[in-house]
Design an enzyme around this catalytic site. Structure first.
Site, PDB file in Angstrom:
ATOM      1  N   LYS A 280       0.854  -1.194   0.000  1.00 58.93           N
ATOM      2  CA  LYS A 280       0.000   0.000   0.000  1.00 58.93           C
ATOM      3  C   LYS A 280       0.888   1.241   0.000  1.00 58.93           C
ATOM      4  O   LYS A 280       1.692   1.432   0.904  1.00 58.93           O
ATOM      5  CB  LYS A 280      -0.907  -0.003   1.238  1.00 58.93           C
ATOM      6  CG  LYS A 280      -1.645   1.338   1.470  1.00 58.93           C
ATOM      7  CD  LYS A 280      -2.547   1.319   2.706  1.00 58.93           C
ATOM      8  CE  LYS A 280      -3.130   2.691   3.004  1.00 58.93           C
ATOM      9  NZ  LYS A 280      -3.994   2.742   4.200  1.00 58.93           N
ATOM     10  N   ASP A 285      -2.912  10.246   3.319  1.00 56.03           N
ATOM     11  CA  ASP A 285      -4.278   9.795   3.569  1.00 56.03           C
ATOM     12  C   ASP A 285      -5.014  10.832   4.420  1.00 56.03           C
ATOM     13  O   ASP A 285      -4.941  10.817   5.644  1.00 56.03           O
ATOM     14  CB  ASP A 285      -4.254   8.431   4.270  1.00 56.03           C
ATOM     15  CG  ASP A 285      -5.665   7.912   4.563  1.00 56.03           C
ATOM     16  OD1 ASP A 285      -6.629   8.469   3.987  1.00 56.03           O
ATOM     17  OD2 ASP A 285      -5.783   6.953   5.350  1.00 56.03           O
ATOM     18  N   LYS A 292     -10.281  12.936   8.033  1.00 53.94           N
ATOM     19  CA  LYS A 292      -9.759  12.609   9.355  1.00 53.94           C
ATOM     20  C   LYS A 292      -9.724  13.861  10.221  1.00 53.94           C
ATOM     21  O   LYS A 292      -9.633  14.971   9.711  1.00 53.94           O
ATOM     22  CB  LYS A 292      -8.323  12.085   9.221  1.00 53.94           C
ATOM     23  CG  LYS A 292      -8.204  10.692   8.642  1.00 53.94           C
ATOM     24  CD  LYS A 292      -6.748  10.258   8.561  1.00 53.94           C
ATOM     25  CE  LYS A 292      -6.608   8.856   7.993  1.00 53.94           C
ATOM     26  NZ  LYS A 292      -7.171   7.802   8.840  1.00 53.94           N
ATOM     27  N   ASP A 303       1.594   6.850   5.177  1.00 55.75           N
ATOM     28  CA  ASP A 303       0.625   5.816   4.771  1.00 55.75           C
ATOM     29  C   ASP A 303       1.063   5.028   3.533  1.00 55.75           C
ATOM     30  O   ASP A 303       0.317   4.202   3.017  1.00 55.75           O
ATOM     31  CB  ASP A 303      -0.761   6.455   4.562  1.00 55.75           C
ATOM     32  CG  ASP A 303      -1.894   5.503   4.856  1.00 55.75           C
ATOM     33  OD1 ASP A 303      -1.673   4.521   5.592  1.00 55.75           O
ATOM     34  OD2 ASP A 303      -3.009   5.721   4.334  1.00 55.75           O
ATOM     35  N   ASP A 362     -12.333   6.832   3.964  1.00 55.90           N
ATOM     36  CA  ASP A 362     -11.084   6.659   4.716  1.00 55.90           C
ATOM     37  C   ASP A 362     -10.658   5.186   4.770  1.00 55.90           C
ATOM     38  O   ASP A 362      -9.546   4.884   5.177  1.00 55.90           O
ATOM     39  CB  ASP A 362     -11.257   7.232   6.128  1.00 55.90           C
ATOM     40  CG  ASP A 362      -9.926   7.503   6.817  1.00 55.90           C
ATOM     41  OD1 ASP A 362      -8.882   7.479   6.126  1.00 55.90           O
ATOM     42  OD2 ASP A 362      -9.935   7.760   8.033  1.00 55.90           O
ATOM     43  N   GLU A 364      -9.567   3.447   2.467  1.00 57.57           N
ATOM     44  CA  GLU A 364      -9.081   3.499   1.082  1.00 57.57           C
ATOM     45  C   GLU A 364      -7.991   2.476   0.799  1.00 57.57           C
ATOM     46  O   GLU A 364      -7.829   2.051  -0.347  1.00 57.57           O
ATOM     47  CB  GLU A 364      -8.577   4.912   0.762  1.00 57.57           C
ATOM     48  CG  GLU A 364      -7.110   5.214   1.103  1.00 57.57           C
ATOM     49  CD  GLU A 364      -6.802   5.131   2.590  1.00 57.57           C
ATOM     50  OE1 GLU A 364      -7.743   5.177   3.415  1.00 57.57           O
ATOM     51  OE2 GLU A 364      -5.614   4.996   2.954  1.00 57.57           O
ATOM     52  N   ARG A 366      -7.657  -0.677   1.483  1.00 53.52           N
ATOM     53  CA  ARG A 366      -8.167  -1.950   0.966  1.00 53.52           C
ATOM     54  C   ARG A 366      -8.607  -1.826  -0.481  1.00 53.52           C
ATOM     55  O   ARG A 366      -8.512  -2.786  -1.253  1.00 53.52           O
ATOM     56  CB  ARG A 366      -9.292  -2.457   1.877  1.00 53.52           C
ATOM     57  CG  ARG A 366     -10.476  -1.542   1.956  1.00 53.52           C
ATOM     58  CD  ARG A 366     -11.342  -1.803   3.176  1.00 53.52           C
ATOM     59  NE  ARG A 366     -10.673  -1.407   4.432  1.00 53.52           N
ATOM     60  CZ  ARG A 366     -11.179  -1.561   5.640  1.00 53.52           C
ATOM     61  NH1 ARG A 366     -12.378  -2.106   5.798  1.00 53.52           N
ATOM     62  NH2 ARG A 366     -10.508  -1.173   6.716  1.00 53.52           N
TER      63      ARG A 366
HETATM   64  N1  BES Z   1      -4.183   4.818   6.882  1.00 53.60           N
HETATM   65  C1  BES Z   1      -5.247   4.488   7.754  1.00 53.60           C
HETATM   66  C2  BES Z   1      -4.807   3.564   8.891  1.00 53.60           C
HETATM   67  C3  BES Z   1      -3.832   4.144   9.870  1.00 53.60           C
HETATM   68  C4  BES Z   1      -4.274   4.695  11.043  1.00 53.60           C
HETATM   69  C5  BES Z   1      -2.479   4.058   9.651  1.00 53.60           C
HETATM   70  C6  BES Z   1      -3.391   5.197  11.967  1.00 53.60           C
HETATM   71  C7  BES Z   1      -1.569   4.557  10.572  1.00 53.60           C
HETATM   72  C8  BES Z   1      -2.032   5.115  11.724  1.00 53.60           C
HETATM   73  C9  BES Z   1      -6.365   3.805   6.981  1.00 53.60           C
HETATM   74  O1  BES Z   1      -6.495   4.171   5.670  1.00 53.60           O
HETATM   75  C10 BES Z   1      -7.646   4.148   7.665  1.00 53.60           C
HETATM   76  O2  BES Z   1      -7.970   5.301   7.695  1.00 53.60           O
HETATM   77  N2  BES Z   1      -8.336   3.158   8.197  1.00 53.60           N
HETATM   78  C11 BES Z   1      -9.561   3.360   8.864  1.00 53.60           C
HETATM   79  C12 BES Z   1     -10.536   2.285   8.421  1.00 53.60           C
HETATM   80  C13 BES Z   1     -11.958   2.524   8.847  1.00 53.60           C
HETATM   81  C14 BES Z   1     -12.501   3.771   8.195  1.00 53.60           C
HETATM   82  C15 BES Z   1     -12.777   1.315   8.471  1.00 53.60           C
HETATM   83  C16 BES Z   1      -9.315   3.292  10.355  1.00 53.60           C
HETATM   84  O3  BES Z   1      -8.466   2.505  10.782  1.00 53.60           O
HETATM   85  O4  BES Z   1      -9.932   4.066  11.084  1.00 53.60           O
HETATM   86 ZN    ZN Z   2      -4.789   4.845   4.740  1.00 54.85          ZN
HETATM   87 MN    MN Z   3      -7.681   5.925   5.501  1.00 52.27          MN
END
Ligand code: BES
Ligand code: ZN
Ligand code: MN
Length: 513
Positions: A280, A285, A292, A303, A362, A364, A366
């Protein structure tokens, strides 16, 4: 005309050498054990009086990882000696030795050493207090602990530090048969530290410079230098490949996405196995329309660390000349809100033909991975391993002392875990029962990209990815969101920013698979 400058570092690794003797260093590193008494003093004749005095005064009791620096002109081989505590011999582990070496590196830096020697013979102890580890393994992990700390990201500092620690570390053993063997280990350690630092550089790069185009460009340059095949798909080419989910994520950004495909083919190996690494690479992000909160949003430049980690691992595996074929696919794009951005409720079609309802923009990572996981199948992989900063939930589940692994093949999971354990980059398995997919069933499409609550977030991310793995193909997913940056508890990792964790593990996996 070249748009981006060629790879340039602000860090400098010390040279690592192995010799039977060496004079002219300004510091000598000697390990001492806690329970050694007089026997330890006998290890090093020239320092025995000093060791006796240190022990008597209880100034230094050789607790694991403790360091004691003594400066004196003209005494012994070096101008100073740095004692490092190795604790109780029977309790010494490889990781304790690595951690201790990390502290030694920090101390050498404080003392502005330029050239240090490591007394390899002291690492295992003397008669009666020997640890169960071999001199060779101890030399290797001690070297790792020393050089993995040799990193700083100063690219954007107008005044850069001129001193970056000792320029040279010489490992000295009186056992002549060992010297050659140690040299080989040190060569591997140097290559590892370089790859880890390149991964750190990529991960730390701010997203105004670290765009998808930038990383594709850097990948090409490193690949060329290393003799790896490297092809890059533009968004137009990704569209021809029907990568609808990958493109959907980037459609709100003014910066174009890139898919980088690297290939390492071992020389002289008939029918090598193929490993596909899939990373990824979200260069920033923001969350997109599901934006966010601003607190620590700056960390989202990291990210793309899954891609950076697999890039470093591929470079390292090729330097180690492993005998498996590696195809590494890195999906770079940026997740931004704008008038063109994907919106909650949108339905998009993946490369494999399945449709996805976007619930949360968010989620994204996946989406980005789904299409490149599908793309990976054409290389006929014996295993697909992806790495991604996929979910915040992995921090909640596991904290920072390991990353999560989920997959469809227990033997593959076990191999990755074993490689991780050997490097103290630990990997913990979470379940991937089919029932978890129930939460991702959509009323409007074949699936949705997120559920209504945050429960089991890491597993849901993985079960989404699993929909893009064809039956019979072995696959494992590493969620490195918690370990990608800020690993402050390890002495040999930077206290700020990217960790570079799992580069060594994934390269070793590529070697052992
Ligand atoms: N890039 C984030 C995950 C992340 C969070 C990486 C904190 C490093 C530190 C990912 O894209 C994300 O935002 N995931 C969401 C998924 C949810 C919306 C289902 C999350 O973990 O909140
Ligand atoms: Zn992300
Ligand atoms: Mn995200």
């Amino acid at each position: 005309m070249q748009k981006h400058s060629s790879p340039k570092h602000t860090w400098k690794l010390p040279s690592l050498e192995s010799r039977a003797s060496f004079t002219g260093a300004d510091a000598e590193v000697v390990a001492l054990f806690q329970d050694a008494g007089k026997k330890a003093a006998a290890i090093k004749g020239s320092y025995s009086g000093l060791v006796d005095r240190l022990r008597k005064s209880e100034a230094f009791v050789a607790r694991t990882g403790s360091v004691q620096f003594v400066r004196f002109g003209g005494h012994g081989d070096a101008e100073s000696v740095l004692f490092v505590g190795f604790g109780q011999a029977e309790e010494l582990t490889e990781e304790k030795a690595r951690q201790a070496a990390g502290n030694v590196w920090a101390k050498l830096c404080v003392e502005k050493s330029r050239q240090a020697v490591v007394d390899v013979d002291s690492l295992r102890g003397a008669r009666g207090i020997k640890s169960g580890l071999t001199h060779l393994r101890l030399a290797r992990v001690f070297a790792e602990g020393l050089v993995l700390g040799a990193y700083s990201f100063e690219k954007y500092k107008k005044t850069q530090e001129t001193y970056h620690g000792p320029e040279s570390l010489v490992f000295v053993s009186r056992d002549k048969g060992l010297v050659q063997k140690i040299a080989k280990e040190l060569e591997q350690v140097s290559a590892a530290a370089e790859a880890v630092n390149i991964t750190r550089d990529w991960s730390n790069e701010p997203s105004n410079e670290g765009t998808p185009e930038y990383f594709a460009d850097q990948a090409k340059k490193y690949a060329q230098a290393q003799g790896l095949k490297c092809t890059v798909l533009t968004e137009a080419e990704a569209a021809r490949e029907k990568m609808g989910l990958f493109l959907a994520v980037g459609q709100g950004s003014t910066r174009e996405g890139r898919v980088v495909v690297l290939e390492y083919t071992p020389k002289g190996v008939k029918n090598p196995k193929t490993i596909c690494f899939v990373g990824k690479g979200v260069t920033f992000d923001s969350g997109g329309i599901s934006i966010k909160p601003s607190l620590r949003m700056e960390d989202m430049k990291h990210d793309m660390t899954g891609a950076a980690t697999l890039f470093g691992a591929t470079l390292l595996a090729s330097k180690w000349k492993v005998s498996n074929r590696i195809v590494t696919i890195l999906a770079f794009t940026e997740n931004m809100p704008s008038g063109d951005a994907i919106q909650p409720g949108n339905v998009v079609t993946a490369r494999n033909g399945k449709t996805v309802e976007i619930i949360n923009t968010d989620a994204e990572g996946r989406l980005v991975l789904a299409d490149v996981l599908d793309y990976a199948h054409q290389f006929k992989p014996d295993a697909i391993v992806d790495a991604a900063t996929l979910t915040g939930a992995v921090s909640v589940a596991l904290g920072k002392h390991c990353c999560a692994i989920l997959g469809n093949d227990d033997a593959l999971v076990e191999e990755l875990r074993a490689a991780g354990n050997a490097n103290h980059e630990r990997i913990w398995q979470l379940p991937l029962f089919d029932e978890y997919f129930d939460d991702l069933k959509s009323d409007y499409a074949d699936m949705k990209n997120s559920a209504n609550d945050g429960n089991g977030g890491t597993i849901r991310g993985a079960i989404f990815l699993k929909q893009f793995i064809k039956p019979g193909v072995k696959w494992a997913h590493l969620d490195i969101a918690a370990t990608a940056y800020g690993l402050t508890h390890l002495s040999y990792y930077p206290k700020k920013g990217a960790s570079g964790a799992y580069v060594r593990t994934l390269a070793q996996f590529a070697a052992d698979f």
